[in-house]
Scaffold this motif. Structure first.
Motif, PDB file in Angstrom:
ATOM      1  N   LYS A   1       8.133  -0.514 -33.177  1.00  0.00           N
ATOM      2  CA  LYS A   1       9.145  -1.502 -32.798  1.00  0.00           C
ATOM      3  C   LYS A   1       9.656  -1.203 -31.394  1.00  0.00           C
ATOM      4  N   ARG A   2       9.955  -2.278 -30.662  1.00  0.00           N
ATOM      5  CA  ARG A   2      10.392  -2.123 -29.274  1.00  0.00           C
ATOM      6  C   ARG A   2      11.814  -1.573 -29.192  1.00  0.00           C
ATOM      7  N   PRO A   3      12.224  -1.027 -28.027  1.00  0.00           N
ATOM      8  CA  PRO A   3      13.592  -0.543 -27.866  1.00  0.00           C
ATOM      9  C   PRO A   3      14.604  -1.640 -28.154  1.00  0.00           C
ATOM     10  N   SER A   4      15.701  -1.295 -28.826  1.00  0.00           N
ATOM     11  CA  SER A   4      16.762  -2.247 -29.128  1.00  0.00           C
ATOM     12  C   SER A   4      18.102  -1.556 -28.928  1.00  0.00           C
TER      13      SER A   4
ATOM     14  N   GLY B   1      13.165   2.725 -29.110  1.00  0.00           N
ATOM     15  CA  GLY B   1      12.258   2.087 -30.064  1.00  0.00           C
ATOM     16  C   GLY B   1      11.761   3.056 -31.118  1.00  0.00           C
TER      17      GLY B   1
ATOM     18  N   ASP C   1       1.945  -0.844 -26.233  1.00  0.00           N
ATOM     19  CA  ASP C   1       3.273  -0.257 -26.451  1.00  0.00           C
ATOM     20  C   ASP C   1       3.626   0.713 -25.338  1.00  0.00           C
TER      21      ASP C   1
END
Lengths: 332, 340
Positions: free
Chosen positions: A105-108, A114, A298
């Protein structure tokens, strides 16, 4: 000055003034022939320190304190050291608590770095990865520097058979291909932790530093001030410690800071070849190797550990640079 | 000060050969560079003995031998009746205290990472019996004052001083232990002329003050004439002539000394053309393979068969009132040189 002359004569068992032409004549002569020498150019009068005793170390510290680069690099290294020693202070999560649902999952906003492929929080993984990488880099460098200081100084100073022994041993170790040697050495161990990897890298990597030390000791050994110290009756230990080492360690310090960076990346290489640290260990090297095939899909997986690695290596190099400058009075 | 007749150093037949070897594993000696080959003289208390000679004649090796920085192949140096090469432990250290050196190059003879306080104070660290610990800083400042430096500059590093000031620091270090003999190995060669004069005068002043004996090694004949009481002339590892400065400079009897002196430029244009210049042919022979008999014969204008067969001894001869190592020694009044 009068006092000096009086003691001199007393020591020789002569009555004061018995041999000197007339009391005070010598003194006046000495100062009379030196017009202009007691006046000093204003240019060098800037560093006036009067009666306070000073030493190379205290002068170096006074110099370092005024350098922003020193504070910048030193504080980053200090920060990374704290991260390495107590990663719990920086993250509340367990690095081994992963959920495959979160894979890559991408950085949030909740998870700045992430998630990695296993679905672990990447920030926590990177924070926990500092310890093995930095400790291997520092351990190997410290051990190599100690070996280099001792062997290089002995070989350079005494020469002869000591030098032959040290130099030929270094040649033999240099003859071992680095990767082959590391693979053979590390395969002998079933469990490979930080110490084993550090030992392997030291055994295969001390030679360059030792040779560097040897050559700069040889250079310093033949200087006139060493002859002067020997003429005063200084012992070998004193000559080595006070005169030769301070003038010979500069290249060693500089190269050692570079070595920390090289070793951290060598650890990554070994991990990639499956002979370095083993999963489930966490290290920047392992993370970078894991991420290299998915850079296009990624990029964050490669970005964060690489960023920390480069900043750490860069800080060590900058620190080495400013420390070297501070310990060289000629650059002040 | 007039030298008294008491000998401080007695140098006898001092020889230093550096072996020339061949082969890497099995070293075989194929010859030797005879840097110093049978040198004998006495140094008296309070006098200055100048040693002159061209580059490569063994002057600096002689200085190193006298300082026991090199050990001789043969011969002896007696200090107060004891052979300095046989001294060990405490006696050797005591000898170190009394024989000191001033080195040639003020830019390399001071450790760049030590302050003046450390450099001049180091003798006290090595010989703690000379000065109690709390007293050292004051002693160092006194020494700086003695050599004409500002005692407040004690915390400076060598690179903050000029060449002449650095040489004074070197002199202060040499004086710290209050030696009796100072060996000056070309102490002014690296300095410019005006500073040379200051340092020479300082050395003379200190000699008067502390009754020091100097061995003053130099290649500059006029400097030696200015400071020396006696002069020894060296050629290819051995002494060719020794005498008082007047004997050597005004009535030299050895052809080498005569040639050497005739090469000194005369500052007076009037007498310049009338002076005969002795030009030597060829180069100095290799010290690894010196000529037989007299070492100077290959370049000598007086050379005869006898010179190739017999080594001329350094002794008083019919033609020479002072010791001269030439079979045909005679006074040759060519040389009215320097500032007479």
């Amino acid at each position: 000055m009068t006092d000096y002359r009086a003691t001199q004569e007393r020591d020789r068992g002569q009555a004061p003034g018995a041999v000197s032409p007339a009391p005070g004549t010598g003194g006046t002569d000495a100062s009379a022939v030196t017009p202009g020498v007691t006046t000093y150019p204003a240019a060098i009068a800037g560093g006036e320190v009067g009666g306070r005793p000073s030493s190379l170390a205290s002068d170096a510290w006074a110099d370092l304190r005024r350098k922003p680069l020193f504070w910048l690099s030193a504080s980053f290294i200090l920060l990374m050291a704290v991260v390495a020693i107590r990663p719990q202070l920086f993250t509340g999560q367990d690095p081994y608590e992963c959920d495959l649902l979160n894979s890559v999952k991408r950085p949030s906003s909740g998870h700045w770095f992430g998630y990695d492929i296993q679905g672990c929080d990447y920030y926590t993984r990177v924070i926990y990865g500092a310890r093995p990488s930095i400790s291997i880099g520092i351990l190997v460098t410290i051990m190599s520097v100690i070996i280099a200081l001792v062997l290089g100084a002995l070989a350079g100073y005494y020469g002869g058979w000591v030098d032959t022994l040290v130099s030929r041993s270094a040649d033999i170790f240099l003859g071992i291909p680095f990767l082959l040697g590391a693979i053979v050495f590390l395969n002998a161990f079933e469990r490979r932790g930080v110490w084993v990897v550090a030992l392997a890298l030291t055994v295969l990597g001390w030679m360059t530093l030792a040779r560097l030390m040897r050559s700069s000791v040889i250079q310093a050994r033949d200087m006139d001030y060493v002859s002067a110290a020997r003429a005063l009756g200084a012992s070998d230990t004193r000559i080595l410690v006070r005169h030769i080492l301070p003038n010979a360690v500069t290249p060693l310090i500089v190269y050692a800071t570079v070595t920390i960076g090289i070793i951290i990346s060598a650890e990554a290489t070994l991990s990639f070849l499956n002979v370095g640290l083993q999963l489930p260990s966490i290290s920047w090297g392992l993370q970078i190797q894991d991420a290299q095939f998915r850079f296009e899909s990624d990029p964050h997986l490669l970005l964060f550990p690489s960023l920390f690695l480069s900043l750490t290596v860069l800080s060590f190099m900058v620190l080495g640079d400013v420390v070297r400058d501070a310990f060289d009075p000629k650059l002040r | 000060m007039a030298p008294t007749a008491e000998a401080v150093l007695e140098i006898r037949d001092l020889v230093k050969h550096f072996p020339l070897t061949q082969g890497i594993v099995f070293k075989k000696q194929v010859g030797a560079v005879k840097a110093v080959d049978g040198v004998s003289f006495d140094l008296y208390r309070g006098e200055t003995l100048g040693v002159v000679g061209e580059s490569g004649c063994g002057k600096s090796t002689l200085a190193k031998l006298l300082m026991v920085l090199e050990r001789p192949t043969a011969g002896s140096v007696h200090y107060k009746g004891q052979d300095i090469y046989k001294l060990r432990g405490k006696d050797f250290k005591a000898m170190r205290r009394n024989v000191q050196i001033i080195l040639q190059d003020p830019y390399t003879s001071l450790n760049p990472r030590m302050t003046v306080a450390d450099i001049v104070g180091e003798p006290f660290d090595i010989h703690p019996e000379v000065a109690p610990k709390g007293d050292r800083r004051r002693k160092v400042q006194e020494l700086l004052e003695v050599v004409g430096l500002n005692p407040e500059h004690i915390n400076r590093y060598p690179h903050q001083f000029s060449g002449g000031q650095r040489q004074r620091i070197g002199i202060a270090r040499g004086l710290a232990l209050r030696p009796e003999v100072i060996i000056c190995d070309e102490p002014v060669s690296a300095l410019d002329v005006s500073v040379q004069a200051q340092v020479i005068n300082l050395l003379e002043g200190l000699q008067n003050e502390f009754n020091l004996s100097y061995i003053f090694i130099a290649h500059d004949l006029s400097v030696v004439r200015h400071i020396a009481d006696r002069v020894a002339v060296m050629y290819l590892g051995s002494l060719v002539e020794i005498g008082t400065d007047q004997q050597i400079y005004e009535t030299p009897t050895h052809p080498y000394t005569q040639a050497l002196l005739s090469a000194v430029p005369v500052p007076n244009p009037v007498g310049r053309g009338e002076r005969e210049r002795i030009l030597l042919s060829g180069d100095v022979p290799s010290p690894a393979d010196p000529p037989s008999g007299c070492r100077f014969r290959t370049r000598c204008f007086k050379a005869a068969d006898k010179c190739a067969r017999e080594v001329p001894l350094l002794e008083v001869r019919p033609g020479s009132p002072h010791p001269s190592a030439c079979h045909f020694a005679e006074i040759k009044p060519v040389v009215d040189t320097v500032d007479a």
